[in-house]
Write an enzyme that holds these catalytic residues in place. Structure first.
Site, PDB file in Angstrom:
ATOM      1  CG  ASP A 732      29.252  38.664  35.765  1.00  0.00           C
ATOM      2  OD1 ASP A 732      30.476  38.838  35.569  1.00  0.00           O
ATOM      3  OD2 ASP A 732      28.486  39.600  36.044  1.00  0.00           O
TER       4      ASP A 732
HETATM    5  C1  BGC Z   1      30.993  42.056  35.797  1.00  0.00           C
HETATM    6  C2  BGC Z   1      30.962  41.761  34.318  1.00  0.00           C
HETATM    7  C3  BGC Z   1      32.367  41.840  33.782  1.00  0.00           C
HETATM    8  C4  BGC Z   1      33.228  40.830  34.524  1.00  0.00           C
HETATM    9  C5  BGC Z   1      34.674  40.791  34.043  1.00  0.00           C
HETATM   10  C6  BGC Z   1      31.983  41.180  36.541  1.00  0.00           C
HETATM   11  O1  BGC Z   1      32.161  41.618  37.836  1.00  0.00           O
HETATM   12  O2  BGC Z   1      29.700  41.900  36.348  1.00  0.00           O
HETATM   13  O3  BGC Z   1      30.120  42.653  33.650  1.00  0.00           O
HETATM   14  O4  BGC Z   1      32.372  41.615  32.406  1.00  0.00           O
HETATM   15  O5  BGC Z   1      33.240  41.180  35.894  1.00  0.00           O
HETATM   16  O6  BGC Z   1      35.361  41.923  34.434  1.00  0.00           O
END
Ligand code: BGC
Length: 819
Positions: A732
């Site tokens: 993530d």
């Molecule tokens: C989120 C993800 C997301 C990523 C990219 C993170 O803060 O937890 O689910 O895909 O950001 O935006």
């Protein structure tokens, strides 16, 4: 078509990566066309309508020809989606309920509608600038009783819309305006129900909220409908259900309890540092049906139609498989679809087992009055096994079918499903041997089942089995061999793709620097290598890699739409999709969405979100599907198959146990191996086995003391070795710094690569203060040490990433050529 402004859900500040010289990529051109694919919009509307759950109805619905007065500002300021990356789509329009009702031909009281529209235009919802500070609700319009009385003299039915939202970094809270009704909303319901003989309440929310008021207003509210958050077409879909154009066929994918405190997770949710999953496998209906059936307001699987169905089942068992033929007949006088749900029970034994498990489900086609459909389902006895993480059955770390009778129930919700057959297991058997993964390091007590003298279920506690394996030995025992480096031999990735060179020959050419670049993305979000507004780019992130034919691979959020600077469709949120229980429909929708990905320049959609709804307050529940892992896994697999049908990649997330947003990057989910395997990992397992996603994203949280982006047991042992996953694992966005406790010569990204969490996304350090200055030395430093990361491990990660690049290459190349 009414163009309502999309709800602004805030934005995170993107810093552009330094522009280097890149071959022109057509997707870099900013797409400013607001035109959306009508077929996709229509599929989204169908799914949103099928996801609407009719909770109660005394005949007030459908509205038909009745005149309707619509109350609640949410009729205008409709919550189409939750907050954060999962909903931040630049959508050209969002239907609201008022417009939707008019579109569906409902006779809406114009005077009241104007009153609300005027007030709402003058009192726009206020959004704080900072990430995560979004409103859970919008304050209600003050309403004079005389206005309600006057409306009641003109219209004979009231529709009251109540809305809630939560999101990323924004859990719901146990306060009025979030989990509970506000005083203003109660007053609105009091006033409206005292003037109207017929009232319908529409709940427009991504999360389950307190519905105890449904019982308080029992005779005064004729129908309650949970609309979820259905995206740009959602309100129109709800309106078509209210009007009776579409028949409701959604079913709850979560139990709605009488009060929040009834949820078994309640004492252990929301803590800043540690959440102990003391309820163990007794999540959602598994808990309620076993221990507290009288604490349920609406059971899992519940949802009414405008008609009635009769189910008649024939069961035929052979060699461990039960084949069910369920004839569903529409016995009412309107068309409708029914969801056939199959649950199993289990005998008492050494392991405490929930009273019911969902084993299979299927939805009928649309049945006209009097019509029947035959639904065929299979249950495999092996799937009824429980995971023994403590050796209670004599078989530690194995899936075990304990001796006894396993009843099979068929019906239209977990509570009313009736027994139709049973499996007899004469002797306890091991169905599958496994190996201990991710077991807790800290002792705690978990819930288990005991029996009172009269045979009734009693909640008991038992110590959770703790970790016994040495990770250090496990890692050292399976280090991959190193390919001798050859230097550049002119092998292009295209040669590998066409079969004229092997992937190993290609990898052997790569320098340590190139290998380490494959293990991180292109530094920032909104990389210049991808379509503007992308979430990050991986694979071909340097000139030298691109010169060898490695394409840049663009990722975009997900799940409810493609999050870019360009316009894109906003689809129904996860819970809305899952509430359809319609696997083929979701796959079709995702396949159309994949066409939009092709047009917009997204190679990897950061979707589906598939964490379990452990607790109704988790802010991202709207993105996720259910409290049940079978619903979660099957719907996720449908999304993955659809998205990947054009050759692109889905990216199921967040692996795993990301069940709360508060302090999500520090929180430790302490959970038994059994609950992990039976609940929190099970959906991912189904999805991986059924749909082979090409990419998977880890979660922010720790699992039993180890951040999931460092979790070798999760990303290597269970995911790849046990389930056979062959794709890439990405983090993530950003990671928490840490030194490997077993191998101090590995820190941060080296520690991560050892786990086979292949790619750091978006690739830079957490603060965007000076992304240009970013240079990760942890991988190369560690590689240089005798006791550090091995080149074989880095080459293994490169193979994983290049496998994705090869799979996507034809699509990426075609896109580049078109430009
Ligand atoms: C989120 C993800 C997301 C990523 C990219 C993170 O803060 O937890 O689910 O895909 O950001 O935006």
């Amino acid at each position: 078509m009414p163009l309502e402004p999309a709800i602004e859900s805030g934005d995170r500040s993107h810093t552009l990566a330094p522009v280097e010289s890149v071959a022109q990529i057509s997707s870099m051109l900013l797409d400013t066309d607001p035109t959306l694919d009508p077929a996709l919009a229509e599929a989204a509307r169908t799914a949103a309508a099928e996801g609407v759950v009719l909770l109660t109805n005394d005949g007030t619905l459908p509205l038909g020809e009745r005149s309707v007065a619509v109350f609640g500002r949410v009729q205008i300021d409709w919550f189409a989606v939750g907050y954060g990356s999962g909903g931040d789509v630049k959508v050209p329009y969002v239907w609201n309920l008022l417009a939707g009702l008019r579109d569906a031909g409902v006779r809406v009281d114009a005077e009241l509608a104007t009153h609300y529209s005027t007030w709402s235009a003058a009192n726009r919802p206020v959004f704080a600038d900072s990430w995560g500070q979004w409103p859970h609700h919008f304050p209600e319009m003050p309403l004079d009783e005389s206005v309600v009385a006057a409306a009641a003299s003109r219209a004979d039915t009231a529709v009251v819309a109540i809305g809630r939202a939560a999101g990323e970094a924004r859990d719901s809270i146990l306060e009025a305006g979030s989990y509970y009704l506000t005083d203003d909303e109660r007053m609105l319901l009091d006033t409206v129900t005292s003037h109207f003989a017929r009232t319908v309440v529409v709940v427009d929310a991504g999360n389950v909220m307190d519905l105890s008021w449904v019982a308080d207003y029992r005779d005064r509210i004729g129908a309650v409908l949970f609309a979820w958050q259905g995206g740009m077409e959602g309100a129109r879909a709800v309106a078509s259900v209210l009007a009776g154009e579409s028949s409701p066929s959604g079913k709850l994918t979560d139990t709605i309890a009488l009060s929040y405190e009834d949820y078994p997770s309640a004492p252990n949710f929301g803590h800043l540092d540690v959440n102990v999953y003391a309820e163990d496998v007794f999540v959602g209906y598994r808990y309620f049906e076993t221990f507290a059936p009288d604490r349920v307001l609406f059971p899992f699987g519940h949802g009414l139609a405008y008609t009635n169905f009769e189910l008649s089942t024939e069961a035929d068992a052979d060699a461990g498989t039960l084949r069910l033929e369920v004839v569903v007949t529409n016995t009412g006088d309107r068309a409708g679809k029914e969801v056939v749900q199959v649950y199993t029970g289990a005998p008492d034994g050494a392991l405490g087992k929930p009273a019911r498990h969902l084993a299979a489900f299927a939805k009928t086609r649309l049945l006209a009055p009097g019509e029947s459909d035959t639904v065929r389902l299979e249950v495999h006895v092996d799937d009824l096994a429980s995971y023994d993480d403590g050796g209670e059955t004599g078989h530690r770390n194995a899936w075990v079918l304990e001796a006894g009778e396993y009843p099979v129930f068929v019906g239209a919700d977990v509570r009313s499903a009736a027994e139709v057959a049973a499996f007899e297991v004469p002797e306890t058997q091991v169905v599958r041997e496994a190996t201990e993964v991710a077991a807790p390091a800290h002792a705690f007590e978990r819930l288990t089942l005991a029996r009172a003298a009269d045979g009734s279920a009693v909640a008991a506690r038992e110590p959770v089995p703790t970790r016994t394996v040495s990770r250090a030995e496990r890692v050292l025992g399976s280090l991959p061999a190193e390919l001798p480096q050859t230097g550049d031999r002119g092998i292009d990735l295209a040669h590998v793709a066409s079969g004229t060179a092997s992937l190993d020959d290609f990898v052997a050419q790569l320098s340590d620097e190139e290998l380490s670049l494959l293990a991180r993305g292109d530094v920032t979000m909104d990389s210049p290598l991808g379509a503007p507004g992308n979430a990050g780019v991986l694979a071909g992130v340097s000139e030298s890699l691109r010169a060898k034919g490695v394409p840049p691979v663009t990722t975009t959020d997900g799940p409810s739409g493609i999050r870019l600077s360009a316009y894109a469709s906003l689809l129904p949120s996860g819970t809305a999709l899952a509430s359809t229980w319609n696997v083929p429909l979701i796959e079709e929708l995702a396949a159309l969405h994949s066409q939009e990905m092709l047009r917009k320049g997204s190679d990897v959609l950061l979707s589906p979100g598939m964490n379990i709804h452990r607790d109704p307050l988790c802010g991202r529940n709207f993105e996720y599907f259910s409290e049940d892992p079978v619903v979660t896994g099957r719907i996720a697999a449908a999304v993955v198959r659809g998205v990947q049908s054009t050759g692109l990649s889905a990216c199921p997330k967040h692996f795993a146990a990301n069940n709360q947003e508060t302090n999500r990057t520090r929180n430790d989910s302490r959970v038994s191996e059994r609950a992990l395997r039976e609940i929190y990992l099970r959906g991912f397992e189904i999805c991986v086995r059924e749909a082979a996603p090409r990419t998977i994203m880890t979660s922010y949280n720790q699992i039993n003391g180890v951040w999931s982006h460092y979790h070798h047991d999760l990303a290597t042992v269970i995911l790849r070795e046990e389930w056979g996953y062959e794709g890439v694992v990405i983090t993530d966005w950003w990671i928490e710094d840490a030194v490997d406790p077993d191998f101090p010569a590995l820190e941060d990204n080296a520690y991560r690569v050892r786990a086979q969490v292949d790619v750091l996304m978006p690739g830079g350090v957490k603060t965007d203060a000076a992304p240009q200055a970013y240079a990760d030395t942890t991988i190369l430093d560690s590689l240089a040490r005798e006791d550090g990361l091995t080149r074989g491990e880095l080459q293994r990660t490169a193979r994983n990433v290049l496998g994705l690049a090869i799979a996507l290459k034809p699509v990426v190349d075609a896109r580049t050529l078109e430009g």
